[in-house]
Design an enzyme around this catalytic site. Structure first.
Site, PDB file in Angstrom:
ATOM      1  N   ARG A   1       0.868  -1.173   0.000  1.00 25.14           N
ATOM      2  CA  ARG A   1       0.000   0.000   0.000  1.00 25.14           C
ATOM      3  C   ARG A   1       0.908   1.227   0.000  1.00 25.14           C
ATOM      4  O   ARG A   1       2.036   1.151   0.492  1.00 25.14           O
ATOM      5  CB  ARG A   1      -0.858  -0.016   1.276  1.00 25.14           C
TER       6      ARG A   1
ATOM      7  N   LYS B   1       1.885 -16.959   9.561  1.00 22.08           N
ATOM      8  CA  LYS B   1       1.125 -17.014  10.790  1.00 22.08           C
ATOM      9  C   LYS B   1       0.819 -15.592  11.268  1.00 22.08           C
ATOM     10  O   LYS B   1       1.518 -14.683  10.838  1.00 22.08           O
ATOM     11  CB  LYS B   1       1.883 -17.797  11.858  1.00 22.08           C
TER      12      LYS B   1
ATOM     13  N   HIS C   1       8.072 -20.619  10.513  1.00 22.36           N
ATOM     14  CA  HIS C   1       9.488 -20.532  10.138  1.00 22.36           C
ATOM     15  C   HIS C   1      10.388 -21.414  11.006  1.00 22.36           C
ATOM     16  O   HIS C   1      11.496 -21.735  10.621  1.00 22.36           O
ATOM     17  CB  HIS C   1       9.969 -19.075  10.087  1.00 22.36           C
TER      18      HIS C   1
ATOM     19  N   LYS D   1      14.140 -24.129  10.231  1.00 20.99           N
ATOM     20  CA  LYS D   1      15.445 -24.036  10.892  1.00 20.99           C
ATOM     21  C   LYS D   1      16.151 -25.389  10.824  1.00 20.99           C
ATOM     22  O   LYS D   1      15.538 -26.430  11.079  1.00 20.99           O
ATOM     23  CB  LYS D   1      15.285 -23.620  12.363  1.00 20.99           C
TER      24      LYS D   1
ATOM     25  N   GLU E   1      13.158 -14.729  24.633  1.00 21.79           N
ATOM     26  CA  GLU E   1      13.713 -13.596  23.878  1.00 21.79           C
ATOM     27  C   GLU E   1      14.070 -12.508  24.877  1.00 21.79           C
ATOM     28  O   GLU E   1      13.378 -12.338  25.885  1.00 21.79           O
ATOM     29  CB  GLU E   1      12.685 -13.069  22.881  1.00 21.79           C
TER      30      GLU E   1
ATOM     31  N   ASP F   1       1.141 -16.204  19.692  1.00 27.92           N
ATOM     32  CA  ASP F   1       2.208 -15.793  18.777  1.00 27.92           C
ATOM     33  C   ASP F   1       3.214 -16.914  18.548  1.00 27.92           C
ATOM     34  O   ASP F   1       3.636 -17.142  17.416  1.00 27.92           O
ATOM     35  CB  ASP F   1       2.914 -14.554  19.365  1.00 27.92           C
TER      36      ASP F   1
ATOM     37  N   HIS G   1       5.170 -22.428  16.896  1.00 30.54           N
ATOM     38  CA  HIS G   1       6.552 -22.905  17.034  1.00 30.54           C
ATOM     39  C   HIS G   1       6.716 -23.950  18.145  1.00 30.54           C
ATOM     40  O   HIS G   1       7.290 -25.015  17.940  1.00 30.54           O
ATOM     41  CB  HIS G   1       7.508 -21.749  17.339  1.00 30.54           C
TER      42      HIS G   1
ATOM     43  N   LYS H   1       8.974 -12.702  26.213  1.00 29.21           N
ATOM     44  CA  LYS H   1       9.803 -11.570  25.809  1.00 29.21           C
ATOM     45  C   LYS H   1      10.430 -10.980  27.075  1.00 29.21           C
ATOM     46  O   LYS H   1       9.923 -11.161  28.169  1.00 29.21           O
ATOM     47  CB  LYS H   1       8.953 -10.491  25.141  1.00 29.21           C
TER      48      LYS H   1
END
Ligand code: BG6
Length: 509
Positions: free
Chosen positions: A63, A170, A200, A204, A238, A257, A262, A360
């Site tokens: 966009r 996702k 993803h 790996k 993370e 998430d 995962h 996180k």
């Protein structure tokens, strides 16, 4: 038909590099964070490694965006900033000579008319053979619009032999119900064999190595069960916060998430039975079986913890709390940390808890699967001699420092009898000189080649959603305050209390 579907066709020689045939990739969401950080650099790295055909055409769709007036320059800058294989100006120039852009609204017919012209032109000018993959790296709420317009413009089909595929990032929905709805929308436009859902983590190398470790060796599998394994911990930590992704993250949270996809895929690969063949169907069947046997131990109330990071010092920086981040409501209940205590109802795993945690702003960035073994049923060494020996642990390090570590007790050299934990270590960096491709490189190449094993199927997703929905429903509706944890810590006290129910403590990765 690929060799996965037809056993009479010989598989490729797996020692040879696989190179994609004539094709183009249509990237919706060209200016998005994912495209800039991962997808564009991965496409360049594939080109640099000689795995894309000379005719390869990349068509970016975006966009109009304030601050970007040159989309070609933006794409090139993203590649320069993110490429892993170093910039070769000739390769980059060749790739960019095949770059096309379509700028417009995703809901307007005009955008898709322009796209249609670009695809037809690329076919005659560059020889793409009419083969196109549509990569939807856009917010899920836009999926239905884009799919509808692709169909209306007739871009989902090619009258001759060219193939069409769709790659969906996702999250595949927000919960079980919306995931099913989304699936119906996609199925209305594309055939099941044309749909590639991206997780993803499955791209790996270290994740693919779980299968190699378990099934290409004799050592592990006889021990891989409740007779020898005490418990399993799967951690995805993370150290960053929501890092400017507040808009996406609020209302989503850690469980949706990363656990729904995962971590539950890691659990499935770790716990599933041996597939009868290395085919997408056989792998899928085993993953579905084990996911359908997975459940919260006892109640979801005592076997799940959601929490948020608070403000505080992390390393040398004072960081804001989740609720203080830009775009996050003061009273948000979104989880930036989630931990599950799961069991698997089958003969192999009955009685072995699988503890999952993701968050996180934790102590450090690390993803690992740790299998802790039982202690020997009888011990003739004295308690004193064994004081520094813990249970054997096998740790599959997904990232960073990719590898596998086995921890076991060993005699300390000397005249006295004392034992201590030591480790045997395999590190990719030491064992191999080969380049390790980024997950997105592998997955994009697989889509262009029509290879399916590394893509989760709808049933796996639905089984994962069914589990995650139980926790999100509970935490979104309970009167309980959502616990807070200090940045740089290993999560809230409640997560430690959950393991204490079983008399255990989390590993410090
Ligand atoms: C993504 C999540 O799927 O994975 C992000 O949406 C997360 O929130 C990312 O940061 C982590 O990926 P990796 O490969 O760095 O572990």
């Amino acid at each position: 038909m690929s060799h996965w579907e037809n056993p009479l066709v010989m598989p490729w020689d797996s020692r040879l590099e696989r190179v994609a045939g004539p094709a183009g990739l249509v990237l919706f969401g060209l200016t998005g964070d994912l495209s800039k950080r991962k997808i564009l650099p991965a496409i360049y790295d594939l080109a640099h490694r000689g795995l894309l055909p000379p005719s390869f055409t990349l068509i970016g769709v975006a966009r109009p965006k304030k601050g970007i007036d040159d989309f070609t320059k933006m794409a090139e800058e993203a590649i320069r900033a993110g490429a892993n294989t170093g910039i070769d100006e000739r390769v980059l120039a060749q790739l960019m000579s095949g770059f096309r852009q379509v700028i417009g609204d995703y809901t307007s017919e005009e955008t898709f008319a322009k796209l249609s012209e670009e695809l037809a032109r690329a076919e005659t000018e560059r020889g793409t053979g009419g083969n196109y993959a549509f990569y939807l790296a856009i917010p899920p709420k836009l999926f239905p619009h884009v799919l509808k317009e692709l169909k209306a413009a007739g871009l989902d089909r090619h009258e001759d032999s060219g193939w069409r595929r769709v790659m969906i990032e996702k999250p595949f929905g927000h919960d079980l119900a919306s995931s099913k709805e989304l699936n119906d929308v996609v199925l209305d436009v594309f055939e099941p064999s044309e749909i590639f859902r991206i997780d993803h983590y499955l791209g790996k190398e270290t994740v693919q190595n779980i299968l190699a470790l378990r099934f290409a060796n004799e050592l592990y599998e006889p021990l891989w069960n409740n007779a020898h394994i005490d418990h399993v911990e799967i951690t995805m930590a993370e150290d960053i916060g929501v890092a400017g992704r507040g808009g996406y993250y609020d209302g989503v949270g850690a469980a949706r998430d990363v656990i729904q996809n995962h971590l539950l895929q890691l659990l499935a690969l770790t716990a599933m039975e041996e597939p009868t063949a290395f085919t997408p169907q056989a792998l899928r069947m085993e993953k579905e079986k084990v996911l359908s046997a997975t459940h919260f131990i006892g109640s979801v109330e005592e076997s799940s913890v959601f929490a948020q990071y608070d403000a505080g010092w992390q390393g040398g920086d004072y960081v804001t709390s989740f609720r203080g981040e830009e775009g996050i409501a003061d009273d948000s209940r979104t989880d930036t940390f989630a931990a599950f205590r799961l069991g698997i109802n089958n003969r192999r795993w009955a009685g072995v808890p699988f503890y999952l945690r993701a968050g996180k702003r934790l102590g450090r960035r690390v993803t690992e699967i740790a299998l802790t073994f039982r202690t020997p049923p009888f011990q003739f060494f004295s308690n004193e001699a064994m004081a520094n020996v813990n249970a054997n642990t096998l740790v599959i390090r997904i990232q960073p420092e990719e590898g596998v570590t086995f921890k076991f007790g060993s005699k300390v050299p000397g005249t006295q009898t004392m034992l201590r934990d030591v480790t045997m270590d395999f590190g990719y960096g030491h064992a191999f000189t080969e380049y390790t491709p980024e997950a997105y490189e592998r997955l994009i190449l697989d889509v262009l080649m029509g290879e399916e094993p590394l893509f989760p199927q709808q049933t796996e997703l639905e089984l994962s959603w069914a589990l995650v929905d139980q926790a999100t429903n509970y935490w979104e509706h309970t009167d309980r305050e959502i616990p807070q944890y200090a940045p740089g810590s290993w999560g809230p006290q409640e997560a430690h209390d959950m393991l204490a129910l079983d008399g255990r403590v989390w590993r410090r990765p």
